[in-house]
Design an enzyme around this catalytic site. Structure first.
Site, PDB file in Angstrom:
ATOM      1  N   GLY A 126       4.615 -12.362   1.319  1.00 43.72           N
ATOM      2  CA  GLY A 126       5.478 -11.214   1.584  1.00 43.72           C
ATOM      3  C   GLY A 126       4.705 -10.002   2.082  1.00 43.72           C
ATOM      4  O   GLY A 126       5.201  -9.242   2.930  1.00 43.72           O
ATOM      5  N   ASN A 127       3.454  -9.811   1.585  1.00 43.25           N
ATOM      6  CA  ASN A 127       2.694  -8.607   1.945  1.00 43.25           C
ATOM      7  C   ASN A 127       2.286  -8.574   3.422  1.00 43.25           C
ATOM      8  O   ASN A 127       1.891  -7.533   3.922  1.00 43.25           O
ATOM      9  CB  ASN A 127       1.452  -8.459   1.042  1.00 43.25           C
ATOM     10  N   LYS A 151       8.582 -21.041   0.167  1.00 48.34           N
ATOM     11  CA  LYS A 151       7.893 -21.135   1.457  1.00 48.34           C
ATOM     12  C   LYS A 151       6.548 -21.869   1.364  1.00 48.34           C
ATOM     13  O   LYS A 151       6.101 -22.461   2.344  1.00 48.34           O
ATOM     14  CB  LYS A 151       7.717 -19.755   2.096  1.00 48.34           C
ATOM     15  N   LYS A 206       2.401 -22.221  -5.299  1.00 46.12           N
ATOM     16  CA  LYS A 206       1.243 -22.237  -4.383  1.00 46.12           C
ATOM     17  C   LYS A 206       0.267 -23.320  -4.820  1.00 46.12           C
ATOM     18  O   LYS A 206      -0.236 -24.086  -3.997  1.00 46.12           O
ATOM     19  CB  LYS A 206       0.537 -20.875  -4.376  1.00 46.12           C
ATOM     20  N   LYS A 251      17.366 -18.878  -8.562  1.00 46.48           N
ATOM     21  CA  LYS A 251      16.699 -17.919  -7.685  1.00 46.48           C
ATOM     22  C   LYS A 251      17.641 -16.763  -7.338  1.00 46.48           C
ATOM     23  O   LYS A 251      18.635 -16.943  -6.627  1.00 46.48           O
ATOM     24  CB  LYS A 251      16.281 -18.662  -6.411  1.00 46.48           C
TER      25      LYS A 251
HETATM   26  P1  ADP Z   1       3.727 -14.225  -1.896  1.00 46.49           P
HETATM   27  O1  ADP Z   1       4.711 -13.275  -1.303  1.00 46.49           O
HETATM   28  O2  ADP Z   1       2.379 -14.133  -1.264  1.00 46.49           O
HETATM   29  O3  ADP Z   1       4.250 -15.620  -1.994  1.00 46.49           O
HETATM   30  P2  ADP Z   1       3.980 -14.023  -4.803  1.00 46.49           P
HETATM   31  O4  ADP Z   1       4.328 -12.744  -5.446  1.00 46.49           O
HETATM   32  O5  ADP Z   1       5.008 -15.093  -4.748  1.00 46.49           O
HETATM   33  O6  ADP Z   1       3.439 -13.652  -3.355  1.00 46.49           O
HETATM   34  O7  ADP Z   1       2.686 -14.646  -5.492  1.00 46.49           O
HETATM   35  C1  ADP Z   1       1.506 -13.865  -5.686  1.00 46.49           C
HETATM   36  C2  ADP Z   1       1.483 -13.290  -7.082  1.00 46.49           C
HETATM   37  O8  ADP Z   1       1.291 -14.332  -8.047  1.00 46.49           O
HETATM   38  C3  ADP Z   1       0.347 -12.346  -7.377  1.00 46.49           C
HETATM   39  O9  ADP Z   1       0.616 -11.035  -6.935  1.00 46.49           O
HETATM   40  C4  ADP Z   1       0.210 -12.422  -8.907  1.00 46.49           C
HETATM   41  O10 ADP Z   1       0.857 -11.325  -9.503  1.00 46.49           O
HETATM   42  C5  ADP Z   1       1.003 -13.670  -9.286  1.00 46.49           C
HETATM   43  N1  ADP Z   1       0.323 -14.616 -10.184  1.00 46.49           N
HETATM   44  C6  ADP Z   1       0.956 -15.308 -11.168  1.00 46.49           C
HETATM   45  N2  ADP Z   1       0.120 -16.096 -11.830  1.00 46.49           N
HETATM   46  C7  ADP Z   1      -1.110 -15.916 -11.268  1.00 46.49           C
HETATM   47  C8  ADP Z   1      -2.406 -16.471 -11.527  1.00 46.49           C
HETATM   48  N3  ADP Z   1      -2.600 -17.361 -12.497  1.00 46.49           N
HETATM   49  N4  ADP Z   1      -3.439 -16.082 -10.740  1.00 46.49           N
HETATM   50  C9  ADP Z   1      -3.253 -15.187  -9.750  1.00 46.49           C
HETATM   51  N5  ADP Z   1      -2.045 -14.609  -9.464  1.00 46.49           N
HETATM   52  C10 ADP Z   1      -0.981 -14.975 -10.207  1.00 46.49           C
HETATM   53 MG    MG Z   2       6.072 -16.176  -3.178  1.00 48.15          MG
END
Ligand code: ADP
Ligand code: MG
Length: 318
Positions: free
Chosen positions: A14-15, A217, A279, A132
């Site tokens: 998203g960023n 995604k 992820k 969701k």
């Molecule tokens: P994106 O838009 O890149 O998919 P998300 O918000 O879905 O971003 O996923 C990234 C976030 O996952 C990070 O900002 C962090 O807060 C969170 N997160 C949750 N668990 C973990 C972990 N074990 N290690 C690192 N980040 C984590």
């Molecule tokens: Mg995400």
């Protein structure tokens, strides 16, 4: 130069499009995308071939809000069509920005967006318990009216109000895979499966139809990476890598892990559902496929280092 133009699928978080706290103006989105494209262009300059995918949560959320606000003057569109709209405009911004960033580096590679459908199974367990949240917040009263009149499933969202919830089924396959492969083979950078793709199911008549759901995604990005037979799957987000004991004093960043270690950390619950968990799951699925594949999860700003194995969390077979 990378070895023989290795192919990467890059999933942008998203960023890359909208930063936290931003309203999401066209100007903000263009600037964020331009910054992301400078990193992507530098990968292309060093010899990698790319297929890109991206999130669309805030963007499809805005489209839903616009539909809602204008419902008396223009008919609101269903979620699958809103998803297609978001793929189109985000793809457009990337086509323009990435071409510009490439030409600054003296590289001329065509950039093409494919409106992408992602096949899901009609029996996916998530249909029984949608989870969701999407679109605008409602009062309890409004939410219950929508539930009654439109059949929406609505839930209270962590004290912030009521929202519609939709299923998030597991992606099975990318419908446009052949077209994407042809474009990649003929030298295009392809943007595909935006927002996880438009979720479609196959009816008993063999025809596809869009459904009211969203697909993660990163999990869809894995299907895409397997379909184009990528060498590496690169997940770029807003943290530098994957941590265990995340958010506690014993938090520890992981650098190189095997799929088996990742599975163990998944089972121990180190990764939050809906953010880091999909992820890591996507990375594990990818490296377990054919060939000598690797995946890396890292920060957008450290994209080049993550690809070179000098940053982020790398997941390999084993
Ligand atoms: P994106 O838009 O890149 O998919 P998300 O918000 O879905 O971003 O996923 C990234 C976030 O996952 C990070 O900002 C962090 O807060 C969170 N997160 C949750 N668990 C973990 C972990 N074990 N290690 C690192 N980040 C984590
Ligand atoms: Mg995400």
């Amino acid at each position: 130069m990378s070895e023989d133009g290795r192919l990467l699928v890059v999933a942008l978080g998203g960023n890359a499009i909208q930063k936290p706290g931003q309203a999401g103006t066209a100007e903000e989105q263009r600037e964020n995308i331009a910054a992301a494209c400078r990193h992507l262009a530098s990968l292309v300059k060093s010899g990698y071939r790319l297929v890109l995918t991206h999130g669309n949560g805030p963007q499809v959320g805005s489209i839903l809000l616009q539909n809602e606000a204008a419902r008396d003057v223009a008919p609101p569109m269903p979620l699958d069509i809103c998803g297609a709209q978001s793929q189109g405009f985000i793809g457009y911004m990337f086509q323009q920005s990435l071409s510009a960033a490439l030409s600054e580096l003296g590289v001329r590679t065509p950039v093409t967006t494919i409106v992408t459908q992602t096949r899901v199974s009609a029996d996916d367990p998530d249909f029984a318990d949608p989870s969701k949240p999407i679109g605008p917040f409602y009062s309890e009263e409004e939410a219950l009216v929508l539930a009654r009149e439109k059949g929406f499933v609505v839930k209270e969202d962590s004290g912030r109000g009521w929202r519609r919830v939709v299923p998030s089924p597991d992606p099975v396959g990318i419908v446009e895979r052949e077209s994407i492969r042809h474009l990649v083979d003929s030298g295009n950078i392809v943007i595909a499966s935006g927002g996880g793709g438009i979720p479609v199911v196959e009816g008993s008549d063999g025809k596809l139809r869009g459904i009211e759901a969203v697909i993660d995604k990163d999990l869809a990005g894995e299907r895409l990476a397997a379909d184009v037979d990528a060498d590496g799957f690169v997940i770029l987000t807003d943290v530098e890598g994957v941590a265990i004991n995340f958010g506690t004093r014993s938090q520890e960043e992981l650098r190189n892990i095997t799929a088996a270690e990742a599975d163990r950390f998944l089972a121990e619950g180190h990764f939050r559902a809906g953010s880091m968990k999909p992820k890591v799951m996507a990375a594990v699925r990818f490296v377990r496929g054919d060939g000598r594949r690797w995946a890396v999860i890292g920060g957008l700003e450290g994209a080049e280092l993550a690809v070179q194995g000098r940053g982020g969390t790398r997941i390999t077979h084993g």
